[in-house]
Scaffold this active site. Structure first.
Site, PDB file in Angstrom:
ATOM      1  N   ASP A  23      35.910  -9.994 -44.577  1.00  0.00           N
ATOM      2  CA  ASP A  23      34.544  -9.604 -44.243  1.00  0.00           C
ATOM      3  C   ASP A  23      33.623 -10.695 -44.781  1.00  0.00           C
ATOM      4  OD1 ASP A  23      32.056  -8.536 -43.860  1.00  0.00           O
ATOM      5  OD2 ASP A  23      32.333  -6.801 -45.176  1.00  0.00           O
TER       6      ASP A  23
ATOM      7  N   HIS B 269      27.495 -21.440 -22.100  1.00  0.00           N
ATOM      8  CA  HIS B 269      28.925 -21.457 -21.815  1.00  0.00           C
ATOM      9  C   HIS B 269      29.277 -22.763 -21.118  1.00  0.00           C
ATOM     10  CE1 HIS B 269      30.391 -17.652 -23.266  1.00  0.00           C
ATOM     11  NE2 HIS B 269      29.389 -17.003 -22.694  1.00  0.00           N
TER      12      HIS B 269
ATOM     13  N   ASP C 110      34.988 -26.785 -22.393  1.00  0.00           N
ATOM     14  CA  ASP C 110      35.500 -26.156 -23.615  1.00  0.00           C
ATOM     15  C   ASP C 110      36.638 -26.940 -24.245  1.00  0.00           C
ATOM     16  OD1 ASP C 110      33.716 -24.085 -23.585  1.00  0.00           O
ATOM     17  OD2 ASP C 110      35.106 -22.595 -22.798  1.00  0.00           O
TER      18      ASP C 110
END
Length: 399
Positions: A81, A147, A177
């Protein structure tokens, strides 16, 4: 490289595979797309990559079972976390014993978490801190989402992909990407590690997809500069404009890729196919004005046989023709099989590591881990005592 507990995967004496990055430890803050691809490349090359997953993604019942995300192969996983003090403590400890850390958050996110470059380099001045974004760490668009298709659009690369007179076509997310993003990050990390090994301090590697894709288009800019590339798409030598560098439909509805650019290869293609068909012309190929008629003549010829019949006739030659295989067919092609381009590992057929090394060969060492599958093991290697690990678990800082 920094001193750390030696892991059996990187130990030749233990019989484990050896790659050129054996002995390098990389911490990967979990993300999607280009960041995991860069981590996969480093792991494929022999690095010990530890993936920091979200504590909320842990499912202990899945441990030891196959995980489908092949981009995560080759590493171990710790679940943390990052918003908890204990979780941040654990990650800083891991960074303190690592050679590199890579992350793919928006600019400023890791700084707000207390895991930014300043925090991690304070713990380890020799650390290479790799950052993967689309727009980069600065500039007007840096704070905003995007993107692959957006990054390609801004660099001009997307403009060049598509048929003449039609709209641009996204080339999946391979160009942005993975080619301009993850591969550039992996190269940048390796280069910075080389500098550290030569005595330089650690540093930040800012890998932006807009930067990487722009570099990939260098040749096109060069050709434009000397008048050998036109701005309209689909009219140039390498963008499907030339009839001898294109794909053609065959009698069975499948396709051939033709790349007979040089005259001698084109001559071989003509000789083997018997081009043109009776009644068709064979206009001079060097004049773009002839390309529409030439393409139509080739299209008629290729429709006379099936894809595999053409492959049998042309495949073992300098005609520069290959069948367009689908995802299922590609791993079974005789050439790719002979080179073991695809391998089966942990029950999944997948691309093998690349490139190949004569002295430090690579191999797939681990299947993709489930989040948190190695949390206790990794924390123990980082020097956390069993009671401290238990306390972090109890507090929800790790899982």
């Amino acid at each position: 490289m920094s001193e750390r507990a030696h892991h059996p995967d990187a130990d030749p004496a233990a019989g484990g595979p050896v790659g050129p990055l054996t002995g390098v430890r990389v911490i990967e803050l979990a993300g999607i797309g280009p960041g995991p691809f860069a981590a996969m490349m480093l792991a494929d090359l022999g690095a010990d990559v530890i993936r920091v997953d979200r504590a909320t993604d842990v499912d202990p019942a899945a441990f030891g079972t196959p995980h489908p995300d092949l981009l995560n192969r080759g590493r171990r996983s710790i679940a943390v976390d990052l918003k908890s003090a204990g979780g941040r403590e654990a990650v800083r400890a891991l960074a303190g014993g690592a050679d590199a850390l890579i992350e793919g958050f928006r600019p400023g996110v890791t700084e707000r978490l207390g895991l930014g470059p300043a925090d991690c380099l304070a713990a380890n001045p020799r650390l290479v801190y790799g950052r993967m974004t689309g727009w980069g760490q600065d500039g007007p668009l840096a704070p905003y989402a995007g993107h692959d298709i957006d990054y390609l659009a801004l660099t001009g690369a997307l403009h060049g992909v598509g048929r003449a007179g039609e709209r641009p076509v996204p080339p999946m997310n391979l160009l942005g990407d993975f080619g301009g993003g993850g591969m550039m990050l992996a190269l940048g990390v390796v280069a910075a590690l080389y500098a550290v090994r030569a005595g330089a301090p650690g540093q930040v590697v800012d890998a932006a997809i807009v930067d990487g894709v722009s570099v990939l288009t260098t040749m096109i800019h060069s050709l434009r500069g000397v008048g050998r590339w036109q701005d309209p798409r689909g009219v140039n030598l390498l963008d499907g404009g030339a009839p001898f560098y294109d794909t053609y439909e065959c009698a069975d509805g499948r396709h051939l890729a033709v790349g007979a650019l040089e005259p001698r290869f084109y001559d071989e293609l003509v000789r083997r196919t018997g081009f043109p068909l009776p009644g068709d012309d064979a206009p001079e190929r060097t004049d773009p004005a002839n390309w529409p008629a030439l393409r139509a003549a080739w299209a008629r010829l290729f429709r006379t046989r099936t894809r595999d019949e053409w492959t049998a006739l042309l495949g073992d030659s300098d005609a520069c023709v290959a069948p367009v295989l689908d995802w299922r067919e590609a791993p079974r092609h005789p050439h790719l099989t002979a080179r073991r381009v695809f391998v089966e590992h942990a029950g999944a057929t997948q691309p093998a590591p690349a490139p190949r090394f004569s002295g430090t060969p690579t191999a797939l060492r681990r299947p993709p881990p489930h989040p948190g599958e190695h949390t206790d093991e990794i924390l123990a290697e980082a020097g956390f005592a069993a009671d401290r690990i238990a306390a972090l678990r109890a507090a929800g800082a790790v899982a």
